[in-house]
Motif scaffolding. Structure first.
Motif, mmCIF file in Angstrom:
data_model
loop_
_atom_site.group_PDB
_atom_site.id
_atom_site.type_symbol
_atom_site.label_atom_id
_atom_site.label_comp_id
_atom_site.label_asym_id
_atom_site.label_seq_id
_atom_site.Cartn_x
_atom_site.Cartn_y
_atom_site.Cartn_z
ATOM 1 N N GLU A 9 0.965 -1.086 -0.044
ATOM 2 C CA GLU A 9 -0.092 0.296 -0.008
ATOM 3 C C GLU A 9 0.927 1.206 0.135
ATOM 4 O OE1 GLU A 9 -3.029 2.837 1.028
ATOM 5 O OE2 GLU A 9 -1.679 2.144 2.662
ATOM 6 N N CYS A 10 2.076 1.151 0.711
ATOM 7 C CA CYS A 10 2.733 2.477 0.728
ATOM 8 C C CYS A 10 3.899 2.566 -0.336
ATOM 9 C CB CYS A 10 3.408 2.705 2.096
ATOM 10 S SG CYS A 10 4.756 1.512 2.574
ATOM 11 N N GLY A 11 3.865 1.409 -1.171
ATOM 12 C CA GLY A 11 4.900 1.342 -2.331
ATOM 13 C C GLY A 11 6.275 1.038 -1.847
ATOM 14 N N ALA A 12 6.634 0.907 -0.754
ATOM 15 C CA ALA A 12 8.182 0.513 -0.238
ATOM 16 C C ALA A 12 8.498 -0.857 -0.757
ATOM 17 C CB ALA A 12 8.330 0.713 1.239
ATOM 18 N N VAL A 13 7.632 -1.709 -0.682
ATOM 19 C CA VAL A 13 7.858 -3.043 -1.403
ATOM 20 C C VAL A 13 7.281 -3.422 -2.738
ATOM 21 C CG1 VAL A 13 7.756 -5.546 -1.000
ATOM 22 C CG2 VAL A 13 8.057 -4.234 1.035
ATOM 23 N N TRP A 66 5.964 -24.693 9.434
ATOM 24 C CA TRP A 66 5.880 -24.853 7.965
ATOM 25 C C TRP A 66 5.830 -23.701 7.015
ATOM 26 C CZ3 TRP A 66 1.769 -26.183 11.124
ATOM 27 C CH2 TRP A 66 0.596 -25.822 10.814
ATOM 28 N N ALA A 67 5.770 -22.497 7.523
ATOM 29 C CA ALA A 67 5.573 -21.484 6.657
ATOM 30 C C ALA A 67 5.919 -20.156 7.139
ATOM 31 C CB ALA A 67 4.109 -21.411 5.972
ATOM 32 N N LYS A 68 6.120 -19.190 6.431
ATOM 33 C CA LYS A 68 6.375 -17.861 7.038
ATOM 34 C C LYS A 68 5.412 -16.905 5.934
ATOM 35 C CE LYS A 68 11.014 -17.758 5.592
ATOM 36 N NZ LYS A 68 11.257 -19.060 5.160
ATOM 37 N N ARG A 69 5.255 -15.662 6.447
ATOM 38 C CA ARG A 69 4.487 -14.677 5.755
ATOM 39 C C ARG A 69 5.284 -13.579 5.598
ATOM 40 N NH1 ARG A 69 -1.142 -16.090 5.692
ATOM 41 N NH2 ARG A 69 -1.564 -18.223 6.677
ATOM 42 N N GLY A 70 5.466 -12.718 4.392
ATOM 43 C CA GLY A 70 5.950 -11.563 4.211
ATOM 44 C C GLY A 70 5.075 -10.427 4.103
ATOM 45 N N PHE A 71 5.522 -9.442 4.886
ATOM 46 C CA PHE A 71 4.644 -8.314 4.796
ATOM 47 C C PHE A 71 5.422 -6.959 5.005
ATOM 48 C CE2 PHE A 71 5.253 -6.857 9.344
ATOM 49 C CZ PHE A 71 5.963 -7.775 9.959
ATOM 50 N N CYS A 72 4.807 -5.858 4.621
ATOM 51 C CA CYS A 72 5.524 -4.550 4.453
ATOM 52 C C CYS A 72 5.616 -4.111 6.113
ATOM 53 C CB CYS A 72 5.052 -3.635 3.693
ATOM 54 S SG CYS A 72 5.802 -1.859 3.838
ATOM 55 N N SER A 73 6.798 -3.724 6.591
ATOM 56 C CA SER A 73 6.822 -3.221 8.157
ATOM 57 C C SER A 73 6.375 -1.893 7.986
ATOM 58 C CB SER A 73 7.966 -3.646 8.588
ATOM 59 O OG SER A 73 8.996 -2.884 7.832
ATOM 60 N N THR A 74 6.356 -1.180 7.100
ATOM 61 C CA THR A 74 5.686 0.319 7.043
ATOM 62 C C THR A 74 4.228 0.349 6.988
ATOM 63 O OG1 THR A 74 7.890 1.140 6.363
ATOM 64 C CG2 THR A 74 5.845 2.507 5.963
ATOM 65 N N CYS A 75 3.715 -0.188 6.169
ATOM 66 C CA CYS A 75 2.275 -0.053 6.064
ATOM 67 C C CYS A 75 1.283 -1.276 6.454
ATOM 68 C CB CYS A 75 1.804 0.150 4.378
ATOM 69 S SG CYS A 75 2.100 -1.148 3.309
ATOM 70 N N GLY A 76 2.038 -2.202 6.584
ATOM 71 C CA GLY A 76 1.235 -3.620 7.110
ATOM 72 C C GLY A 76 0.832 -4.436 6.012
ATOM 73 N N SER A 77 0.747 -4.156 4.866
ATOM 74 C CA SER A 77 0.185 -4.986 3.799
ATOM 75 C C SER A 77 0.848 -6.481 3.681
ATOM 76 C CB SER A 77 0.518 -4.470 2.285
ATOM 77 O OG SER A 77 0.124 -3.419 2.170
ATOM 78 N N SER A 78 -0.176 -7.238 3.875
ATOM 79 C CA SER A 78 0.247 -8.733 3.555
ATOM 80 C C SER A 78 0.375 -9.064 2.302
ATOM 81 C CB SER A 78 -0.798 -9.692 3.924
ATOM 82 O OG SER A 78 -0.891 -9.501 5.483
ATOM 83 N N LEU A 79 1.687 -9.537 1.940
ATOM 84 C CA LEU A 79 1.960 -9.584 0.501
ATOM 85 C C LEU A 79 2.469 -11.163 -0.044
ATOM 86 C CD1 LEU A 79 4.495 -6.716 0.287
ATOM 87 C CD2 LEU A 79 2.169 -7.051 -0.628
#
Ligand SMILES: [Zn+2]
Ligand SMILES: [Zn+2]
Length: 129
Positions: A9-13, A66-79
């Motif tokens: 959402e913030c565009g950083a990722v 068994w898994a991990k989730r990647g998200f943006c630490s600035t805006c919190g978007s689940s990616l």
């Protein structure tokens, strides 16, 4: 080669995906619902087909053994959703840039879905995976 771009959402990722799966999977498990805020809609690609354009704020949360989730630490978007030792990676459909050319594929873990909505389309529903 067909590429789709994704950004938070913030565009950083942001990253590009080559050869994504054409069908979206909707996961209704409680972990996906909590991390996404509703149910998780994702395409899938080989991890090697994901090219990061910017990922300074991409953070990985170990959500299970068994898994991990990647998200943006600035805006919190689940990616992203990545299972250990698997070459494929799940990529949030909501953060893709149009046109995606993707279509609904199936619902999974529907036995765990929330009680506040019904699944009203006619694509396959699978109780677990
Ligand atoms: Zn962000
Ligand atoms: Zn899930």
């Amino acid at each position: 080669m067909e590429k789709i771009k994704e950004s938070c959402e913030c565009g950083a990722v942001s990253f590009e995906i080559s050869n994504p799966r054409k069908k979206i999977t909707f996961c209704h498990c409680s972990q996906c619902r909590k991390s996404s805020g509703h149910y998780w809609a994702a395409t899938n690609a080989k991890f090697e087909d994901v090219t990061f354009l910017s990922d300074d704020t991409l953070t990985w949360y170990t959500s299970s053994d068994w898994a991990k989730r990647g998200f943006c630490s600035t805006c919190g978007s689940s990616l992203l959703y990545r299972m250990n030792d698997v070459e494929g990676i799940g990529i949030a459909a909501g953060s893709l840039e149009d046109p995606t050319g993707l279509k609904p594929g199936k619902h999974i873990f529907v036995a765990d879905k929330g009680d506040y909505y019904e699944i009203a389309d006619d694509i396959p529903q699978i109780d677990k995976l």
